[in-house]
Scaffold this motif. Structure first.
Motif, short mmCIF file in Angstrom:
data_model
loop_
_atom_site.label_atom_id
_atom_site.label_comp_id
_atom_site.label_asym_id
_atom_site.label_seq_id
_atom_site.Cartn_x
_atom_site.Cartn_y
_atom_site.Cartn_z
N LEU A 206 8.25 -1.52 19.67
CA LEU A 206 7.59 -2.27 18.98
C LEU A 206 7.59 -1.97 17.44
N LEU A 207 7.51 -0.79 17.06
CA LEU A 207 7.31 -0.60 15.58
C LEU A 207 8.62 -0.59 14.93
N VAL A 208 9.91 -0.79 15.59
CA VAL A 208 11.13 -0.86 14.87
C VAL A 208 11.00 -2.22 14.20
N LEU A 209 10.16 -3.20 14.75
CA LEU A 209 10.07 -4.51 14.19
C LEU A 209 9.49 -4.36 12.70
N THR A 210 9.02 -3.21 12.24
CA THR A 210 8.50 -3.19 11.07
C THR A 210 9.11 -3.65 9.84
N ALA A 211 10.45 -3.10 9.77
CA ALA A 211 11.17 -3.58 8.64
C ALA A 211 11.71 -5.24 8.73
N PRO A 212 11.99 -5.67 9.78
CA PRO A 212 12.53 -7.14 9.64
C PRO A 212 11.14 -7.95 9.40
N LEU A 213 10.06 -7.40 10.12
CA LEU A 213 8.90 -8.38 9.75
C LEU A 213 8.40 -8.32 8.28
N TYR A 214 8.69 -7.06 7.84
CA TYR A 214 8.09 -6.83 6.47
C TYR A 214 8.82 -7.93 5.47
N MET A 215 10.30 -7.69 5.44
CA MET A 215 11.25 -8.39 5.11
C MET A 215 11.03 -10.05 5.15
N LEU A 216 10.77 -10.65 6.40
CA LEU A 216 10.08 -11.79 6.46
C LEU A 216 8.80 -12.24 5.78
N GLN A 217 7.86 -11.46 5.66
CA GLN A 217 6.72 -11.71 4.89
C GLN A 217 7.10 -11.63 3.53
N LEU A 218 7.89 -10.95 3.01
CA LEU A 218 8.32 -10.84 1.65
C LEU A 218 8.96 -12.21 1.16
N PHE A 219 9.87 -12.76 2.01
CA PHE A 219 10.51 -13.99 1.73
C PHE A 219 9.37 -15.19 1.81
N ALA A 220 8.70 -14.99 2.78
CA ALA A 220 7.64 -16.27 3.15
C ALA A 220 6.63 -16.34 2.41
N ARG A 221 5.90 -15.24 1.99
CA ARG A 221 4.71 -14.99 1.41
C ARG A 221 4.59 -14.52 -0.25
N VAL A 222 5.18 -13.38 -0.25
CA VAL A 222 5.46 -12.83 -1.68
C VAL A 222 6.18 -13.74 -2.54
N MET A 223 7.55 -13.94 -2.12
CA MET A 223 8.42 -14.50 -3.16
C MET A 223 7.93 -16.13 -3.55
N ALA A 224 7.24 -16.56 -2.50
CA ALA A 224 6.81 -17.96 -2.55
C ALA A 224 5.68 -17.96 -3.42
N SER A 225 4.75 -17.02 -3.61
CA SER A 225 3.49 -17.06 -4.09
C SER A 225 3.46 -16.26 -5.29
N GLY A 226 4.20 -15.15 -5.37
CA GLY A 226 4.22 -14.26 -6.54
C GLY A 226 3.12 -13.63 -6.68
N SER A 227 2.39 -13.04 -5.35
CA SER A 227 1.26 -12.40 -5.38
C SER A 227 1.55 -10.80 -5.18
N LEU A 228 1.35 -10.38 -6.21
CA LEU A 228 1.25 -8.78 -6.32
C LEU A 228 0.24 -8.10 -5.27
N PRO A 229 -1.12 -8.50 -5.14
CA PRO A 229 -1.73 -7.92 -4.18
C PRO A 229 -1.28 -8.26 -2.71
N THR A 230 -0.70 -9.46 -2.29
CA THR A 230 -0.21 -9.61 -1.08
C THR A 230 0.95 -8.53 -0.94
N LEU A 231 1.72 -8.13 -1.91
CA LEU A 231 3.10 -7.33 -1.51
C LEU A 231 2.23 -6.02 -1.49
N LEU A 232 1.32 -5.50 -2.12
CA LEU A 232 0.58 -4.17 -2.04
C LEU A 232 -0.02 -3.92 -0.63
N ALA A 233 -0.76 -4.98 -0.14
CA ALA A 233 -0.95 -5.22 1.30
C ALA A 233 0.11 -5.10 2.28
N LEU A 234 1.07 -5.78 2.24
CA LEU A 234 2.24 -5.80 3.12
C LEU A 234 2.65 -4.31 3.14
#
Length: 258
Positions: free
Chosen positions: A26-54
């Motif tokens: 289950l924890l193997v999914l950490t990297a792909p889920l992290y990348m997915l959230q980077l593309f979906a949330r951080v790059m779309a919003s440009g939010s550094l706090p979101t990046l730090l939390a993720l």
């Protein structure tokens, strides 16, 4: 000794290994889920706090992945040790008492138990524990996109084909190497039992020559097995990297096409 009794008394350890494998996979999914959230949330919003939390969450998940993987490795090592410690005395007693067939009255059954321990503690056993999770991962990929799922299935088919080819290519020379190694060990045992007679008759060099021929055969075919397995392993690693690139590339195309 019946095969079904090999793992008797090891249910607790096996259960613990299974539970640890669940968390590891289950924890193997950490990297792909992290990348997915980077593309979906951080790059779309440009939010550094979101990046730090993720990033913090991913780092914590990686720590737990490390801990569970270490626990599983140690449990597997203990399972192999417990199997050898429990089975070896029983087999040795059967050898001494004559309970085993005449064809098995040698040190070979003890070596088989050592081979069993080697298999349990090898990466192959861990890979077998992780293999069923590939079905779950592919199902998750299909949830994201059927096209990505098809790419993953194609990659898995290639990897399975490489695994089968590796087994086929290594089987025959591996059997020859094992047979030569057994003959070599038997020759050494025979020479040690008759060392004084061989020396008195002046046949030491002749016996060593016979042993050297068998040993050379074992070394030659053992090296051939290693070369073939290494070739297929390297090809499989390159294929896995290519599969990751293919999934990312297809993903980008899907994003561009909305």
């Amino acid at each position: 000794m019946k095969t079904k009794r090999v793992f008797d008394g090891q249910r607790g350890v096996i259960t613990s290994i299974f539970v640890a494998s669940i968390f590891v996979n289950l924890l193997v999914l950490t990297a792909p889920l992290y990348m997915l959230q980077l593309f979906a949330r951080v790059m779309a919003s440009g939010s550094l706090p979101t990046l730090l939390a993720l990033t913090t969450g991913a780092a914590i998940a990686l720590v737990f992945f490390f801990l569970f993987d270490v626990i599983r490795q140690r449990l597997v090592a203990r399972l192999g040790s417990r199997l050898e410690a429990r089975l070896s005395p029983a087999v040795l007693q059967a050898l001494i008492s004559g309970a085993l067939p005449a064809a098995l009255r040698s040190a070979e059954p003890i070596r088989d138990i050592q081979d069993l321990r080697g298999f349990v503690t090898s990466p192959v056993f861990i890979a077998l524990l992780d293999a069923p999770w590939s079905i779950l991962f592919i199902a998750l990929i299909f949830v994201f996109s059927p096209i990505l799922g098809l790419v993953a299935v194609a990659g898995l088919a290639v990897l399975l084909t490489l695994g089968v080819l590796s087994e086929v290519m290594a089987r025959k020379p591996g059997e020859t190497a094992e047979e030569a190694a057994r003959e070599t060990n038997a020759a050494v045992e025979e020479m040690m039992l008759n060392a004084e007679i061989i020396h008195a008759m002046g046949k030491t060099n002749a016996q060593i020559g016979r042993w050297r021929g068998r040993a050379f055969t074992a070394i030659l075919f053992g090296t051939l097995v290693t070369d073939r397995v290494a070739l297929m392993t390297s090809l499989a690693k390159a294929t896995r990297m290519g599969l990751q690139i293919a999934v990312l590339g297809v993903g980008v195309v899907l994003v561009i096409n909305n």
